[in-house]
Write a protein that holds these residues in place. Structure first.
Motif, PDB file in Angstrom:
ATOM      1  N   ILE A  24       5.908  11.741  46.796  1.00  0.00           N
ATOM      2  CA  ILE A  24       4.688  11.617  46.821  1.00  0.00           C
ATOM      3  C   ILE A  24       3.759  12.158  45.648  1.00  0.00           C
ATOM      4  CG2 ILE A  24       2.635  11.964  48.532  1.00  0.00           C
ATOM      5  CD1 ILE A  24       4.430  12.433  50.581  1.00  0.00           C
ATOM      6  N   ILE A  25       4.271  13.171  45.027  1.00  0.00           N
ATOM      7  CA  ILE A  25       3.587  13.643  43.720  1.00  0.00           C
ATOM      8  C   ILE A  25       3.631  12.464  42.781  1.00  0.00           C
ATOM      9  CG2 ILE A  25       3.639  15.314  41.979  1.00  0.00           C
ATOM     10  CD1 ILE A  25       4.600  17.266  43.776  1.00  0.00           C
ATOM     11  N   GLY A  26       4.446  11.702  42.783  1.00  0.00           N
ATOM     12  CA  GLY A  26       4.404  10.780  41.670  1.00  0.00           C
ATOM     13  C   GLY A  26       3.202   9.547  42.186  1.00  0.00           C
ATOM     14  N   ILE A  27       3.300   9.365  43.295  1.00  0.00           N
ATOM     15  CA  ILE A  27       2.366   8.407  43.568  1.00  0.00           C
ATOM     16  C   ILE A  27       0.818   8.987  43.311  1.00  0.00           C
ATOM     17  CG2 ILE A  27       1.337   7.449  45.487  1.00  0.00           C
ATOM     18  CD1 ILE A  27       3.925   7.152  46.866  1.00  0.00           C
ATOM     19  N   ALA A  74      -3.005  19.621  48.528  1.00  0.00           N
ATOM     20  CA  ALA A  74      -2.426  20.508  49.651  1.00  0.00           C
ATOM     21  C   ALA A  74      -1.876  19.853  50.954  1.00  0.00           C
ATOM     22  CB  ALA A  74      -3.973  20.897  50.311  1.00  0.00           C
ATOM     23  N   LEU A  75      -2.005  18.612  50.892  1.00  0.00           N
ATOM     24  CA  LEU A  75      -1.339  17.686  52.174  1.00  0.00           C
ATOM     25  C   LEU A  75       0.151  17.710  51.866  1.00  0.00           C
ATOM     26  CD1 LEU A  75      -3.814  14.884  52.981  1.00  0.00           C
ATOM     27  CD2 LEU A  75      -2.913  16.438  54.519  1.00  0.00           C
ATOM     28  N   ILE A  76       0.290  17.454  50.577  1.00  0.00           N
ATOM     29  CA  ILE A  76       1.926  17.454  50.016  1.00  0.00           C
ATOM     30  C   ILE A  76       2.507  18.674  50.448  1.00  0.00           C
ATOM     31  CG2 ILE A  76       3.370  17.106  48.128  1.00  0.00           C
ATOM     32  CD1 ILE A  76       1.264  15.376  47.090  1.00  0.00           C
ATOM     33  N   VAL A  77       1.991  19.886  49.816  1.00  0.00           N
ATOM     34  CA  VAL A  77       2.762  21.113  49.906  1.00  0.00           C
ATOM     35  C   VAL A  77       2.699  21.638  51.335  1.00  0.00           C
ATOM     36  CG1 VAL A  77       2.321  23.504  49.345  1.00  0.00           C
ATOM     37  CG2 VAL A  77       1.970  21.951  47.621  1.00  0.00           C
ATOM     38  N   THR A  78       1.631  21.215  52.326  1.00  0.00           N
ATOM     39  CA  THR A  78       1.736  21.625  53.724  1.00  0.00           C
ATOM     40  C   THR A  78       2.542  20.809  54.427  1.00  0.00           C
ATOM     41  OG1 THR A  78      -0.569  22.202  53.539  1.00  0.00           O
ATOM     42  CG2 THR A  78       0.230  21.873  55.798  1.00  0.00           C
ATOM     43  N   ALA A  79       2.704  19.501  54.123  1.00  0.00           N
ATOM     44  CA  ALA A  79       3.912  18.682  54.918  1.00  0.00           C
ATOM     45  C   ALA A  79       5.358  19.005  54.511  1.00  0.00           C
ATOM     46  CB  ALA A  79       3.694  17.318  54.218  1.00  0.00           C
ATOM     47  N   TYR A  80       5.509  19.430  53.074  1.00  0.00           N
ATOM     48  CA  TYR A  80       6.747  20.093  52.693  1.00  0.00           C
ATOM     49  C   TYR A  80       7.158  21.345  53.420  1.00  0.00           C
ATOM     50  CZ  TYR A  80      10.716  21.121  49.998  1.00  0.00           C
ATOM     51  OH  TYR A  80      11.889  21.656  49.516  1.00  0.00           O
ATOM     52  N   ARG A  85       9.759  17.672  53.875  1.00  0.00           N
ATOM     53  CA  ARG A  85       9.864  16.285  53.381  1.00  0.00           C
ATOM     54  C   ARG A  85       8.979  16.323  52.293  1.00  0.00           C
ATOM     55  NH1 ARG A  85       8.814  13.290  59.039  1.00  0.00           N
ATOM     56  NH2 ARG A  85       7.142  14.543  59.277  1.00  0.00           N
ATOM     57  N   SER A  86       9.372  15.365  51.418  1.00  0.00           N
ATOM     58  CA  SER A  86       8.343  15.000  50.082  1.00  0.00           C
ATOM     59  C   SER A  86       8.614  13.685  49.646  1.00  0.00           C
ATOM     60  CB  SER A  86       8.542  16.301  49.002  1.00  0.00           C
ATOM     61  OG  SER A  86       9.690  15.776  48.390  1.00  0.00           O
ATOM     62  N   ARG A  87       9.383  12.805  50.427  1.00  0.00           N
ATOM     63  CA  ARG A  87       9.569  11.564  50.211  1.00  0.00           C
ATOM     64  C   ARG A  87       8.782  10.300  50.774  1.00  0.00           C
ATOM     65  NH1 ARG A  87      14.328  10.351  47.109  1.00  0.00           N
ATOM     66  NH2 ARG A  87      14.576   8.816  48.212  1.00  0.00           N
ATOM     67  N   ILE A  88       8.293   9.426  50.577  1.00  0.00           N
ATOM     68  CA  ILE A  88       7.376   8.659  51.156  1.00  0.00           C
ATOM     69  C   ILE A  88       7.868   7.857  52.508  1.00  0.00           C
ATOM     70  CG2 ILE A  88       7.690   6.478  49.935  1.00  0.00           C
ATOM     71  CD1 ILE A  88       4.295   7.879  50.909  1.00  0.00           C
ATOM     72  N   GLU A  89       9.516   7.626  52.436  1.00  0.00           N
ATOM     73  CA  GLU A  89      10.075   6.870  53.280  1.00  0.00           C
ATOM     74  C   GLU A  89      10.174   7.973  54.699  1.00  0.00           C
ATOM     75  OE1 GLU A  89      12.714   5.894  49.809  1.00  0.00           O
ATOM     76  OE2 GLU A  89      11.865   7.568  50.731  1.00  0.00           O
ATOM     77  N   GLU A  90      10.224   9.112  54.114  1.00  0.00           N
ATOM     78  CA  GLU A  90      10.409  10.267  55.338  1.00  0.00           C
ATOM     79  C   GLU A  90       9.386  10.530  56.341  1.00  0.00           C
ATOM     80  OE1 GLU A  90      13.460  12.762  52.437  1.00  0.00           O
ATOM     81  OE2 GLU A  90      11.546  13.281  52.700  1.00  0.00           O
TER      82      GLU A  90
ATOM     83  N   VAL B  68      -2.301  21.991  36.546  1.00  0.00           N
ATOM     84  CA  VAL B  68      -1.620  23.384  36.854  1.00  0.00           C
ATOM     85  C   VAL B  68      -1.351  23.221  38.515  1.00  0.00           C
ATOM     86  CG1 VAL B  68      -1.989  25.856  37.119  1.00  0.00           C
ATOM     87  CG2 VAL B  68      -2.999  24.794  35.236  1.00  0.00           C
ATOM     88  N   LEU B  69      -2.323  22.765  39.264  1.00  0.00           N
ATOM     89  CA  LEU B  69      -1.727  22.597  40.509  1.00  0.00           C
ATOM     90  C   LEU B  69      -0.756  21.539  40.843  1.00  0.00           C
ATOM     91  CD1 LEU B  69      -5.337  22.529  42.152  1.00  0.00           C
ATOM     92  CD2 LEU B  69      -3.685  24.361  42.167  1.00  0.00           C
ATOM     93  N   VAL B  70      -0.824  20.549  40.104  1.00  0.00           N
ATOM     94  CA  VAL B  70       0.325  19.447  40.135  1.00  0.00           C
ATOM     95  C   VAL B  70       1.665  20.190  40.153  1.00  0.00           C
ATOM     96  CG1 VAL B  70       1.265  17.558  39.237  1.00  0.00           C
ATOM     97  CG2 VAL B  70      -1.054  17.544  39.750  1.00  0.00           C
ATOM     98  N   LEU B  71       1.788  20.935  38.685  1.00  0.00           N
ATOM     99  CA  LEU B  71       2.724  21.846  38.491  1.00  0.00           C
ATOM    100  C   LEU B  71       3.212  22.823  39.523  1.00  0.00           C
ATOM    101  CD1 LEU B  71       4.671  21.461  35.932  1.00  0.00           C
ATOM    102  CD2 LEU B  71       3.185  23.349  34.914  1.00  0.00           C
ATOM    103  N   PHE B  72       2.489  23.552  40.062  1.00  0.00           N
ATOM    104  CA  PHE B  72       2.643  24.185  41.396  1.00  0.00           C
ATOM    105  C   PHE B  72       3.354  23.422  42.464  1.00  0.00           C
ATOM    106  CE2 PHE B  72      -0.472  28.372  41.209  1.00  0.00           C
ATOM    107  CZ  PHE B  72       0.167  28.662  39.936  1.00  0.00           C
ATOM    108  N   ALA B  73       2.590  22.367  42.982  1.00  0.00           N
ATOM    109  CA  ALA B  73       3.116  21.506  43.831  1.00  0.00           C
ATOM    110  C   ALA B  73       4.630  21.199  43.508  1.00  0.00           C
ATOM    111  CB  ALA B  73       2.377  20.482  44.225  1.00  0.00           C
ATOM    112  N   LEU B  74       4.758  20.724  42.211  1.00  0.00           N
ATOM    113  CA  LEU B  74       6.090  20.354  41.821  1.00  0.00           C
ATOM    114  C   LEU B  74       7.186  21.635  42.229  1.00  0.00           C
ATOM    115  CD1 LEU B  74       5.822  18.047  38.968  1.00  0.00           C
ATOM    116  CD2 LEU B  74       7.010  17.693  41.052  1.00  0.00           C
ATOM    117  N   MET B  75       6.688  22.706  41.890  1.00  0.00           N
ATOM    118  CA  MET B  75       7.486  23.897  41.915  1.00  0.00           C
ATOM    119  C   MET B  75       7.996  24.211  43.275  1.00  0.00           C
ATOM    120  SD  MET B  75       6.035  26.536  39.070  1.00  0.00           S
ATOM    121  CE  MET B  75       6.495  26.728  37.300  1.00  0.00           C
TER     122      MET B  75
END
Lengths: 96, 164, 315
Positions: A24-27, A74-80, A85-90, B68-75
């Motif tokens: 999702i971060i890539g998207i 924030a949504l991505i980190v919370t969902a993870y 889960r961090s992939r879109i199909e999941e 920086v936030l993107v990098l945090f999220a990736l970590m």
């Protein structure tokens, strides 16, 4: 001229990233590409007598895009953290 | 080729290279590096188009903040242990065709500034302030409200995630 | 032509920071020794001033080790991404009446924005090390630097409100002596937030040696370590010079070269105060650090901003 073509390229690459990325971060990064390219194109179109207006609209675009990115992350980190889960199909369902 | 043309060309090259890296990179580290190059390129474009205020704001908000936030999220999300996390993608010709078609349409349709004309005049921050606090006051206030809403939304999202 | 100027300027900035770092390390040893009642460098030259002549070659010729598990590209070049933005930020500091090396229309914002690129350099070097302690230090540094940017920018904004310009030369032309009492609170906020920005004690959690070895530069040695140190001293020099200009008028007190001397003198006093703070106060805890930023420093900066707006409107 050269800027317009570069921005069109960056926008198309952003669309491509949104279409093919699984993480999702890539998207989200793809969406950032589109917004950045659009902002530059806004300034290209607005140069000349509308320069001040284009700059102020660009500033507001910057604010909106930053808010979008922060809520998205924030949504991505919370969902993870909830479901690991961090992939879109999941993400089959939105509820819960 | 004047100094301004060279600046525009290098900014455009940085934008394109950064965008390509962001869309195609396989490792998360390269993705963030490319996104950083793209955002810096956008800031240089703003500068070349005569808006130093917007360029400084772009660097401040995006490179110093969002990236920086993107990098945090990736970590946080990264799965590899110690290794740089992979960012997978499923390349397919249909998506490539859509992107290519969009590129052609955009490159033809969008308005252009004729090349070779003099570099644009610098937009002074005072002129931007006049627009934002004059005819653009509604949009300015709405942007403030949107930021507040985003702040609250992030708080709610993060808090509700922690309860489970 | 502008490229030649840029090249000259960049070389000058690097020489200035390198020289400043050498003098700064010597001065810091002396100040810390005086504060903690111990002996500073004594043996080499008058007051130990030649000690750095021995230290610099040591750093230059030490082996440049890259850990086997590190991401080579990131590990090697991230220190430059930490240093270069800080050298760039020196460009907008006004040194002379009506003149700054880069007198941009958004110069003040430039000074605040460009050093924030070095946060990214720190995160990359930390992550590139592939080392738990380094990564923890890098995350701490990034969180701290992103947070303390807010009160710092607000404090500078109060001076901008009084002067009505973001252009360094115009701002200094508008400077009046009675701004000092009006923006004194703002200088306090700027001073504390700047110390946090350069990751110095008592805000040096990212490199807390008792828990994280040396934080994000734990794996660095030799010249790359020296680049980190130069970035730290460069940030100190840039913040002090900029603060001396905006909050204390810098060169405005006397004409010509004498004014420049006054400017550098005020900046040297600020740097000495930064060292004094480091060697006097114990290190904060992580939660204290964040609470202090958001519940004390930011509200104080907002109070200062309101005060500046009221004064500017009242005039």
């Amino acid at each position: 001229m050269i800027l317009t073509v570069a921005c069109a390229g960056a926008f198309a690459l952003g669309v491509y990233a949104v279409l093919v990325r699984r993480e999702i971060i890539g998207i989200l990064a793809g969406a950032e590409l589109m917004l950045g390219a659009a902002a530059v194109q806004l300034l290209v179109a607005g140069s000349g007598e509308f320069a001040a207006g284009a700059s102020s609209f660009g500033l507001i675009l910057l604010v909106v895009a930053a808010a979008e990115a922060v809520v998205g992350l924030a949504l991505i980190v919370t969902a993870y953290r909830r479901a690991k889960r961090s992939r879109i199909e999941e993400f089959g369902e939105v509820s819960g | 080729m004047s100094a301004h043309d060279l600046a525009v060309a290098s900014a455009a090259a940085l934008v394109l290279a950064g965008a390509a890296g962001t869309a195609l990179a396989r490792s998360a580290t390269r993705l963030v590096l490319s996104l950083g190059a793209f955002l810096l390129g956008v800031a240089l474009c703003f500068l070349a188009l005569g808006s130093p205020l917007l360029a400084a704001a772009q660097v401040f908000v995006y490179i110093g903040g969002v990236l920086v936030l993107v990098l945090f999220a990736l970590m946080v999300v990264g799965r590899g242990d110690g290794e740089s996390p992979r960012v997978e993608s499923r390349h397919d010709p249909g998506a490539a065709l859509v992107a290519l078609g969009l590129f052609v349409v955009l490159a033809i349709v969008t308005p252009k500034r004729p090349s070779g004309i003099a570099p644009p005049e610098m937009v002074s921050p005072l002129a931007v302030a006049d627009v934002l606090l004059g005819s653009g006051i509604v949009a300015f206030e709405l942007a403030g409200v949107l930021l507040l809403a985003a702040l609250l939304a992030v708080l709610v999202i993060v808090k509700s995630g922690g309860e489970r | 032509m502008s490229f030649v100027w840029g090249l000259l300027y960049g070389t000058g900035a690097v020489i200035l920071i390198a020289g400043g770092a050498v003098v700064g390390v010597w001065w810091e040893r002396k100040v810390s020794a005086r504060i903690q009642l111990r002996l500073g460098p004594q043996q080499l030259g008058p007051a130990g001033s030649l000690q750095m002549l021995a230290d610099v070659p040591k750093l230059l010729f030490k082996e440049d080790v890259v850990p086997a598990s590190a991401d080579r590209l990131l590990f090697r070049y991230a220190p430059l991404a930490v240093f270069a933005p800080i050298a760039m930020s020196l460009a907008v500091i006004p040194f002379w009446a009506g003149w700054a090396p880069l007198d941009s229309a958004a110069g003040v914002l430039f000074f605040l924005a460009v050093p924030s690129i070095s946060v990214l350099g720190i995160l990359f070097s930390a992550w590139g090390s592939h080392n738990t302690l380094a990564t923890l230090g890098g995350v701490r540094a990034a969180a701290q630097m992103v947070s303390y940017e807010v009160p710092r920018a607000l404090a500078v904004l109060s001076v901008v409100v009084l002067g009505g310009s973001l252009q360094p030369s115009e701002l200094m032309d508008a400077w009046r002596w009675w701004w000092i009492p009006v923006t004194l609170l703002g200088f306090g906020v700027y001073f504390i937030a700047s110390i946090a920005e350069m990751n110095r004690g008592p805000f040096d959690l990212p490199e807390a040696e008792s828990e994280l070895v040396a934080g994000y530069f734990a794996d660095y040695s030799g010249i790359r370590w020296a680049v980190f140190m130069m970035a730290e001293y460069g940030a100190m020099i840039a913040s002090a010079l900029f603060g001396a200009a905006l909050f204390f008028g810098g060169f405005m007190w006397l004409p010509g070269v004498a004014g420049l001397a006054v400017h550098i003198g005020i900046a040297a006093l600020i740097i000495t105060a930064v060292m004094w703070v480091k060697w006097t106060f114990p290190r904060l805890r992580q939660d204290q650090l964040m609470t202090f930023c958001w519940t004390v420093l930011t509200p104080l900066a907002l109070v200062q901003l309101v005060l500046a707006v009221v004064v500017a409107l009242w005039l």
